[in-house]
Design a protein around this motif. Sequence first.
Motif, PDB file in Angstrom:
ATOM      1  N   SER A   3       0.808  -1.225   0.000  1.00  0.00           N
ATOM      2  CA  SER A   3       0.000   0.000   0.000  1.00  0.00           C
ATOM      3  C   SER A   3       0.838   1.271   0.000  1.00  0.00           C
ATOM      4  CB  SER A   3      -0.951   0.009   1.206  1.00  0.00           C
ATOM      5  OG  SER A   3      -1.945  -0.987   1.058  1.00  0.00           O
TER       6      SER A   3
ATOM      7  N   GLY B  44      -8.816  -4.583  -7.803  1.00  0.00           N
ATOM      8  CA  GLY B  44      -8.972  -3.424  -6.927  1.00  0.00           C
ATOM      9  C   GLY B  44      -8.807  -2.094  -7.617  1.00  0.00           C
TER      10      GLY B  44
ATOM     11  N   ASP C 162     -11.111  -3.317   0.432  1.00  0.00           N
ATOM     12  CA  ASP C 162     -10.172  -2.711  -0.510  1.00  0.00           C
ATOM     13  C   ASP C 162     -10.799  -1.511  -1.207  1.00  0.00           C
ATOM     14  OD1 ASP C 162      -7.852  -2.408  -1.970  1.00  0.00           O
ATOM     15  OD2 ASP C 162      -8.406  -3.864  -3.511  1.00  0.00           O
TER      16      ASP C 162
END
Length: 409
Positions: free
Chosen positions: A99, A147, A219
């Motif tokens: 991330s 995502g 997500d």
Amino acid sequence: MKLQLSRVVQGCRLGVLTGLGKSGQHSLELPGCLLYTRCATVPHLTQDTLHTLRDLPSVTQVSVDSLAEHQEVLEEFKEGVRNFAGLHDTVLFSSLHDSANTSPAGHVTNKTVSVWGSGGRIELTADRFMAIQEAIQPDCYQSMADGETWQANTSRKRVRKAVDRTLAHLDECLVLHQKSQELKQAEIFGVVEGGDIMEERLRSARETAKRPVGGFVLDGFHSAAMDQDVRAQLIRATSAELPQEKPRLVLGIGRPDEVISCAEAGVDLFESFFPFQVTERGCALSFDYTIDPDPETAVLELNGEMPAVKKLNGNGVTNMTPFEMNLKDKRYQDDFRPLVEGCGCYCCKKHMRAYVHHLLVTNELLGGVLLMLHNMAHYLGFFKALREAIASERLQDFKNRVLQCREGD
């Protein structure tokens, strides 16, 4: 793995996740965070240096994007990332992406997802994704997912397709998981997608909850374009569709104010990439999370004599938040105080702001080491204080203390 909740205060779930790891002897207090790593190592810190910190999370996060290009080596090694990287006794959680990195969009198909390693793009089918997980040998891992719906103005059609793909990926992974000897004791986490469209979020949550998963990954909430109130509303509605007895991990959320907001919406677990990002900016976390201040400060507050919270500008530092100070700034070159008064980390006990400033402006590697030690200690202390505030039913006081530095942000 078993989630035991002790109380819920203003939506925040206080509890403990027990039975973690292959031995089942590990536990993790909630709300809590995973230990962030890059290629299975906490940036700037050796294992021995890392373990000078108190209250380290029992769960270490590794990511497929940093390990996919080492698949053949790990398969030949046969003992998993834990032993390969020389990690101390810890539980491993494997996520798809790091991330702290941004990945190019537009490389997802009905059958594949892409991750980006140091050598470029790596396309993963379900078979290869699961082969990498077998090589990593995690205790828990997230399923493959589409995502790429966090960008602003993503169409409803694209979001619907992402939910459908993610569910299809999960079903493929579950079939392969059942056949795998290496993963027979591991837990798979289903991924909830849906962008900022409530209908798709709820559909994704309901369908994922029907599958035999050990927990849930939320997500697509990391976009700066998403309003914090909208995010909280989506997470709260999504959490209501998920089983109470299974943990929820949100990806891409690290700022203290956003952590509190998401915890109030029902999130249990967070990543800890935020201290690394702060360290890379040459900054130190400095926000106050102490509900009960020291006696001297308490008297000043009671008499209304506390100075206003100083708003420090970033002085050219990109993405700097109001929760940190920029130690590259010249104002610190003759500041002989610790980074944060009262902090018990090695950096604050042994060194001063002026010294860390010197290390940073001369590009000494020790600067990153000392900053990472302090920032991790401060961040872990924040989560401990959050749990204590929930337990003592003083969450509002805690929020007021943490968010005071955000005034004028």
